[in-house]
Motif scaffolding. Structure first.
Motif, mmCIF file in Angstrom:
data_model
loop_
_atom_site.group_PDB
_atom_site.id
_atom_site.type_symbol
_atom_site.label_atom_id
_atom_site.label_comp_id
_atom_site.label_asym_id
_atom_site.label_seq_id
_atom_site.Cartn_x
_atom_site.Cartn_y
_atom_site.Cartn_z
ATOM 1 N N THR A 5 -3.628 -32.438 -3.432
ATOM 2 C CA THR A 5 -2.933 -31.613 -4.412
ATOM 3 C C THR A 5 -3.893 -30.603 -5.035
ATOM 4 N N ARG A 6 -3.424 -29.390 -5.240
ATOM 5 C CA ARG A 6 -4.244 -28.345 -5.858
ATOM 6 C C ARG A 6 -3.414 -27.588 -6.874
ATOM 7 N N TRP A 8 -4.172 -24.161 -7.872
ATOM 8 C CA TRP A 8 -4.045 -22.758 -7.470
ATOM 9 C C TRP A 8 -4.111 -22.662 -5.962
ATOM 10 N N PRO A 9 -3.208 -21.875 -5.359
ATOM 11 C CA PRO A 9 -3.299 -21.716 -3.907
ATOM 12 C C PRO A 9 -4.571 -20.957 -3.546
ATOM 13 N N ARG A 13 -4.584 -17.415 1.243
ATOM 14 C CA ARG A 13 -3.208 -17.764 1.607
ATOM 15 C C ARG A 13 -2.205 -17.204 0.603
ATOM 16 N N ARG A 14 -2.483 -16.056 0.039
ATOM 17 C CA ARG A 14 -1.553 -15.486 -0.935
ATOM 18 C C ARG A 14 -0.210 -15.225 -0.279
ATOM 19 N N ALA A 16 4.223 -16.322 -0.687
ATOM 20 C CA ALA A 16 5.225 -17.186 -1.310
ATOM 21 C C ALA A 16 4.714 -18.627 -1.393
ATOM 22 N N ILE A 17 5.034 -19.291 -2.489
ATOM 23 C CA ILE A 17 4.671 -20.697 -2.662
ATOM 24 C C ILE A 17 5.821 -21.538 -2.133
ATOM 25 N N ALA A 18 5.478 -22.455 -1.244
ATOM 26 C CA ALA A 18 6.483 -23.338 -0.644
ATOM 27 C C ALA A 18 6.293 -24.748 -1.196
ATOM 28 N N GLU A 20 5.349 -27.299 0.275
ATOM 29 C CA GLU A 20 4.147 -27.931 0.803
ATOM 30 C C GLU A 20 2.855 -27.208 0.393
ATOM 31 N N THR A 21 2.933 -26.170 -0.464
ATOM 32 C CA THR A 21 1.752 -25.458 -0.928
ATOM 33 C C THR A 21 0.870 -26.412 -1.729
ATOM 34 N N PHE A 23 -2.233 -27.277 -4.370
ATOM 35 C CA PHE A 23 -2.858 -26.738 -5.561
ATOM 36 C C PHE A 23 -3.970 -27.673 -6.007
#
Length: 84
Positions: A5-6, A8-9, A13-14, A16-18, A20-21, A23
């Protein structure tokens, strides 16, 4: 939250956040501990100045001061002074 888990992406990989992104989680446990500790203290279930060892007697602290660490120390991000 999984171990990957994170918060910030990654910059590369900037987009859309999905779902499965990933952070980075950083220090998210600190405010959770603070909220829980202060609520328990408010309810009289936690003494901020009582060593945490008395609540978790089987815990083996890594530092020699561990037996004296209180919730107040953890909340202030400070350890008790070393014994002389």
């Amino acid at each position: 939250m999984g171990e990957r888990t994170r918060v910030w992406p990654k910059r590369e990989r900037r987009g859309a956040i999905a779902a499965e992104t990933l952070f980075p989680a950083a220090s998210l446990g600190k405010p959770v501990f603070a909220y829980a500790a202060l609520r328990l203290a408010e309810q009289g279930q936690l003494d901020l100045d009582r060593p945490l060892k008395s609540y978790v007697p089987d815990h083996a602290p890594a530092d020699v001061r561990g037996d004296r660490v209180t919730a107040r120390h953890v909340l202030s991000l400070m350890l008790p002074p070393k014994s002389r």
